[in-house]
Write an enzyme that holds these catalytic residues in place. Structure first.
Site, PDB file in Angstrom:
ATOM      1  N   ARG A  87       2.911   1.980  -0.855  1.00 13.99           N
ATOM      2  CA  ARG A  87       3.341   1.165  -2.001  1.00 13.99           C
ATOM      3  C   ARG A  87       3.978   2.090  -3.040  1.00 13.99           C
ATOM      4  O   ARG A  87       3.440   3.179  -3.295  1.00 13.99           O
ATOM      5  CB  ARG A  87       2.146   0.456  -2.686  1.00 13.99           C
ATOM      6  CG  ARG A  87       1.331  -0.461  -1.837  1.00 13.99           C
ATOM      7  CD  ARG A  87       2.088  -1.567  -1.194  1.00 13.99           C
ATOM      8  NE  ARG A  87       2.774  -2.463  -2.114  1.00 13.99           N
ATOM      9  CZ  ARG A  87       3.749  -3.295  -1.755  1.00 13.99           C
ATOM     10  NH1 ARG A  87       4.159  -3.335  -0.505  1.00 13.99           N
ATOM     11  NH2 ARG A  87       4.319  -4.077  -2.644  1.00 13.99           N
ATOM     12  N   ASN A 130      -0.028  13.229  -3.139  1.00 13.96           N
ATOM     13  CA  ASN A 130       0.566  12.468  -2.037  1.00 13.96           C
ATOM     14  C   ASN A 130       0.997  13.448  -0.956  1.00 13.96           C
ATOM     15  O   ASN A 130       1.307  14.601  -1.247  1.00 13.96           O
ATOM     16  CB  ASN A 130       1.795  11.703  -2.553  1.00 13.96           C
ATOM     17  CG  ASN A 130       2.462  10.875  -1.465  1.00 13.96           C
ATOM     18  OD1 ASN A 130       1.776  10.238  -0.648  1.00 13.96           O
ATOM     19  ND2 ASN A 130       3.780  10.878  -1.430  1.00 13.96           N
ATOM     20  N   HIS A 165       3.961  13.750   1.951  1.00 17.59           N
ATOM     21  CA  HIS A 165       5.239  13.150   2.334  1.00 17.59           C
ATOM     22  C   HIS A 165       5.764  13.899   3.556  1.00 17.59           C
ATOM     23  O   HIS A 165       5.754  15.133   3.581  1.00 17.59           O
ATOM     24  CB  HIS A 165       6.228  13.250   1.162  1.00 17.59           C
ATOM     25  CG  HIS A 165       7.529  12.597   1.475  1.00 17.59           C
ATOM     26  ND1 HIS A 165       7.685  11.226   1.512  1.00 17.59           N
ATOM     27  CD2 HIS A 165       8.738  13.119   1.813  1.00 17.59           C
ATOM     28  CE1 HIS A 165       8.928  10.939   1.836  1.00 17.59           C
ATOM     29  NE2 HIS A 165       9.591  12.069   2.026  1.00 17.59           N
ATOM     30  N   SER A 170       5.081  17.852   2.946  1.00 18.98           N
ATOM     31  CA  SER A 170       4.824  18.394   1.608  1.00 18.98           C
ATOM     32  C   SER A 170       3.671  17.646   0.964  1.00 18.98           C
ATOM     33  O   SER A 170       3.633  16.413   1.027  1.00 18.98           O
ATOM     34  CB  SER A 170       6.049  18.201   0.699  1.00 18.98           C
ATOM     35  OG  SER A 170       7.213  18.702   1.305  1.00 18.98           O
ATOM     36  N   ASP A 202       8.395  10.775  -4.988  1.00 23.73           N
ATOM     37  CA  ASP A 202       8.364  11.994  -4.167  1.00 23.73           C
ATOM     38  C   ASP A 202       8.949  13.222  -4.874  1.00 23.73           C
ATOM     39  O   ASP A 202       9.529  14.100  -4.221  1.00 23.73           O
ATOM     40  CB  ASP A 202       9.115  11.770  -2.831  1.00 23.73           C
ATOM     41  CG  ASP A 202       8.490  10.655  -2.001  1.00 23.73           C
ATOM     42  OD1 ASP A 202       7.268  10.452  -2.092  1.00 23.73           O
ATOM     43  OD2 ASP A 202       9.235   9.974  -1.255  1.00 23.73           O
TER      44      ASP A 202
HETATM   45  C1  GAR Z   1       2.189  10.251   7.391  1.00 21.37           C
HETATM   46  O1  GAR Z   1       3.169  10.866   8.174  1.00 21.37           O
HETATM   47  C2  GAR Z   1       2.515  10.410   5.927  1.00 21.37           C
HETATM   48  O2  GAR Z   1       3.101  11.633   5.623  1.00 21.37           O
HETATM   49  C3  GAR Z   1       3.504   9.294   5.728  1.00 21.37           C
HETATM   50  O3  GAR Z   1       2.978   8.214   6.465  1.00 21.37           O
HETATM   51  C4  GAR Z   1       2.226   8.724   7.569  1.00 21.37           C
HETATM   52  C5  GAR Z   1       0.860   8.105   7.492  1.00 21.37           C
HETATM   53  O4  GAR Z   1       0.101   8.433   8.608  1.00 21.37           O
HETATM   54  N1  GAR Z   1       3.618   8.973   4.355  1.00 21.37           N
HETATM   55  C6  GAR Z   1       4.743   8.521   3.805  1.00 21.37           C
HETATM   56  O5  GAR Z   1       5.757   8.326   4.437  1.00 21.37           O
HETATM   57  C7  GAR Z   1       4.670   8.283   2.311  1.00 21.37           C
HETATM   58  N2  GAR Z   1       5.945   8.082   1.767  1.00 21.37           N
HETATM   59  P1  GAR Z   1      -1.477   8.175   8.615  1.00 21.37           P
HETATM   60  O6  GAR Z   1      -1.713   6.743   8.124  1.00 21.37           O
HETATM   61  O7  GAR Z   1      -1.834   8.309  10.061  1.00 21.37           O
HETATM   62  O8  GAR Z   1      -2.128   9.183   7.724  1.00 21.37           O
END
Ligand code: GAR
Length: 203
Positions: A99, A115, A117, A144, A153
């Site tokens: 979100r 966070n 990313h 990151s 981000d």
């Molecule tokens: C991860 O790769 C995280 O870096 C990315 O979503 C995935 C979640 O995986 N986050 C984003 O893209 C945020 N903008 P997970 O639910 O298995 O931890």
């Protein structure tokens, strides 16, 4: 003892790696931190089931239930803040929390929200990072961990992990190579922050 709240939207593999590190590193026994709560904005997030099975406190704040409010994002975030307050979070960990947060929410937790990313920021903010990295022809990708600021981000980078992009890679190959590194990076960053906060480590 710091209270950590982890926010997820899906499978929560980063959350799992953090919870496992907290156990192995005995964060609670060492009075460093406890995982106070796992929150999802999606009632179907499989990570929530896992967290429940682990005996962790979980909570769903469904953003969809706010979609007809005059200001849906603010309405959702108000409920979220209300739900988080009793747990007195010292650190909010966004772990695949999909979100976009308003300046109001970010301001409320200024300096307390991290966070992860899946790109080497400042490159490839936003969505579809792996495909965009492949399309751009870059030779390295990565993940990151950064502090969350008002701009998407763009907060101060705490640490990064780098992976090579290999010939023939598809976005899914890259995603899983990056994710493996995320699982090492995120728990380490948090543990370092905890140790630094308790004077055990000078970052
Ligand atoms: C991860 O790769 C995280 O870096 C990315 O979503 C995935 C979640 O995986 N986050 C984003 O893209 C945020 N903008 P997970 O639910 O298995 O931890």
């Amino acid at each position: 003892m710091k209270n950590i709240v982890i926010l997820i939207s899906g499978g929560g593999s980063n959350m799992k790696s953090i919870v496992e590190r907290a156990r192995r590193g005995q964060w609670r026994e060492k009075h460093l931190a406890q995982i106070a709560l796992i929150v999802s904005n999606d009632p179907h997030a499989s990570g929530i089931q896992w967290a429940k099975q682990q005996g962790l406190k979980t909570l769903v704040v469904d953003h969809k239930l706010h979609q007809h409010a005059p200001e849906p994002r603010l309405s959702f975030e108000r409920e979220l803040i209300k739900a988080l307050e009793p747990h007195q979070p010292d650190l909010l960990v966004l772990a695949g929390f999909m979100r976009i947060l308003s300046p109001h929410f970010v301001g409320h937790y200024e300096g307390k929200m991290m966070n992860i990313h899946p790109s080497l920021l400042p490159a490839f903010t936003g969505l579809h990072t792996h495909q965009r990295a492949l399309d751009a022809g870059v030779k390295f990708a990565g993940a990151s961990v950064h502090w969350v600021s008002q701009e998407l981000d763009a907060g101060r980078i705490i640490d990064q992990a780098v992976v090579p992009i290999l010939p023939g890679d598809q976005a899914s190959d890259l995603a899983s190579r990056v994710l493996t590194q995320e699982h090492l990076l995120y728990p380490r960053v948090i543990e370092n922050w905890l140790m630094s906060a308790s004077g055990l480590l000078h970052l």
